[in-house]
Design a protein around this motif. Structure first.
Motif, PDB file in Angstrom:
ATOM      1  N   ALA A 110     -36.341  55.468 -39.516  1.00 21.09           N
ATOM      2  CA  ALA A 110     -36.584  54.159 -40.124  1.00 21.09           C
ATOM      3  C   ALA A 110     -35.359  53.688 -40.900  1.00 21.09           C
ATOM      4  N   ARG A 111     -34.758  54.576 -41.642  1.00 20.38           N
ATOM      5  CA  ARG A 111     -33.559  54.220 -42.406  1.00 20.38           C
ATOM      6  C   ARG A 111     -32.384  53.930 -41.473  1.00 20.38           C
ATOM      7  N   GLU A 112     -32.259  54.717 -40.422  1.00 20.90           N
ATOM      8  CA  GLU A 112     -31.182  54.491 -39.449  1.00 20.90           C
ATOM      9  C   GLU A 112     -31.330  53.118 -38.797  1.00 20.90           C
ATOM     10  N   LEU A 113     -32.561  52.765 -38.434  1.00 18.99           N
ATOM     11  CA  LEU A 113     -32.819  51.461 -37.839  1.00 18.99           C
ATOM     12  C   LEU A 113     -32.497  50.340 -38.825  1.00 18.99           C
ATOM     13  N   ALA A 140     -28.778  50.041 -39.117  1.00 19.50           N
ATOM     14  CA  ALA A 140     -28.190  49.483 -37.893  1.00 19.50           C
ATOM     15  C   ALA A 140     -28.437  47.984 -37.770  1.00 19.50           C
ATOM     16  N   THR A 141     -29.556  47.521 -38.290  1.00 12.00           N
ATOM     17  CA  THR A 141     -29.902  46.099 -38.172  1.00 12.00           C
ATOM     18  C   THR A 141     -29.537  45.307 -39.423  1.00 12.00           C
ATOM     19  N   GLY A 142     -29.154  46.009 -40.482  1.00 10.29           N
ATOM     20  CA  GLY A 142     -28.807  45.332 -41.729  1.00 10.29           C
ATOM     21  C   GLY A 142     -30.004  44.715 -42.424  1.00 10.29           C
ATOM     22  N   GLN A 143     -31.162  45.290 -42.199  1.00  6.38           N
ATOM     23  CA  GLN A 143     -32.402  44.759 -42.779  1.00  6.38           C
ATOM     24  C   GLN A 143     -33.013  45.788 -43.714  1.00  6.38           C
ATOM     25  N   PRO A 144     -33.887  45.332 -44.599  1.00  8.18           N
ATOM     26  CA  PRO A 144     -34.645  46.305 -45.393  1.00  8.18           C
ATOM     27  C   PRO A 144     -35.510  47.163 -44.474  1.00  8.18           C
ATOM     28  N   VAL A 145     -35.815  48.360 -44.919  1.00  6.09           N
ATOM     29  CA  VAL A 145     -36.593  49.303 -44.101  1.00  6.09           C
ATOM     30  C   VAL A 145     -37.921  48.692 -43.667  1.00  6.09           C
ATOM     31  N   ALA A 174     -37.385  46.170 -40.870  1.00  6.09           N
ATOM     32  CA  ALA A 174     -36.966  46.839 -39.644  1.00  6.09           C
ATOM     33  C   ALA A 174     -38.152  47.534 -38.971  1.00  6.09           C
ATOM     34  N   ILE A 175     -38.973  48.190 -39.774  1.00  4.72           N
ATOM     35  CA  ILE A 175     -40.159  48.867 -39.229  1.00  4.72           C
ATOM     36  C   ILE A 175     -41.130  47.843 -38.660  1.00  4.72           C
ATOM     37  N   ARG A 176     -41.384  46.772 -39.408  1.00  4.03           N
ATOM     38  CA  ARG A 176     -42.324  45.753 -38.941  1.00  4.03           C
ATOM     39  C   ARG A 176     -41.863  45.179 -37.600  1.00  4.03           C
TER      40      ARG A 176
END
Length: 88
Positions: A16-19, A22-27, A30-32
């Motif tokens: 989740a943190r890696e994503l 990578a996307t420059g978004q809050p966790v 990014a998860i949502r």
């Protein structure tokens, strides 16, 4: 009212943190978005499967014997198999 999700799996948290990184978004965002994409992908897969089944059904109906038209599957099976389930 805040909702919570407590993830206890270290690898899931890492991913989740890696994503998020990578996307420059809050966790959370990014998860949502990842969950929304997965749900959309699954829905598309279901719709593709339904379309394939419908196409197979159309193809079958186009080539099935004329004397089967208007009969139920039970009536057709009764014509094909005997009472022991063996071909007639």
């Amino acid at each position: 009212m805040g909702a919570q999700l407590n993830i206890k799996d270290a690898e899931t948290v890492r991913l989740a943190r890696e994503l998020a990184d990578a996307t420059g978004q809050p966790v959370t965002k990014a998860i949502r978005q990842a969950l929304e994409r997965e749900l959309q992908r699954r829905e598309e897969e279901i719709q593709e499967t339904i379309a394939r089944v419908q196409e197979i059904s159309r193809e079958f109906r186009a080539h099935m014997p004329a004397d089967w038209h208007g009969k139920t599957s039970k009536e057709i099976m009764d014509e094909i198999y005997d009472e022991d389930g063996l071909p007639k």
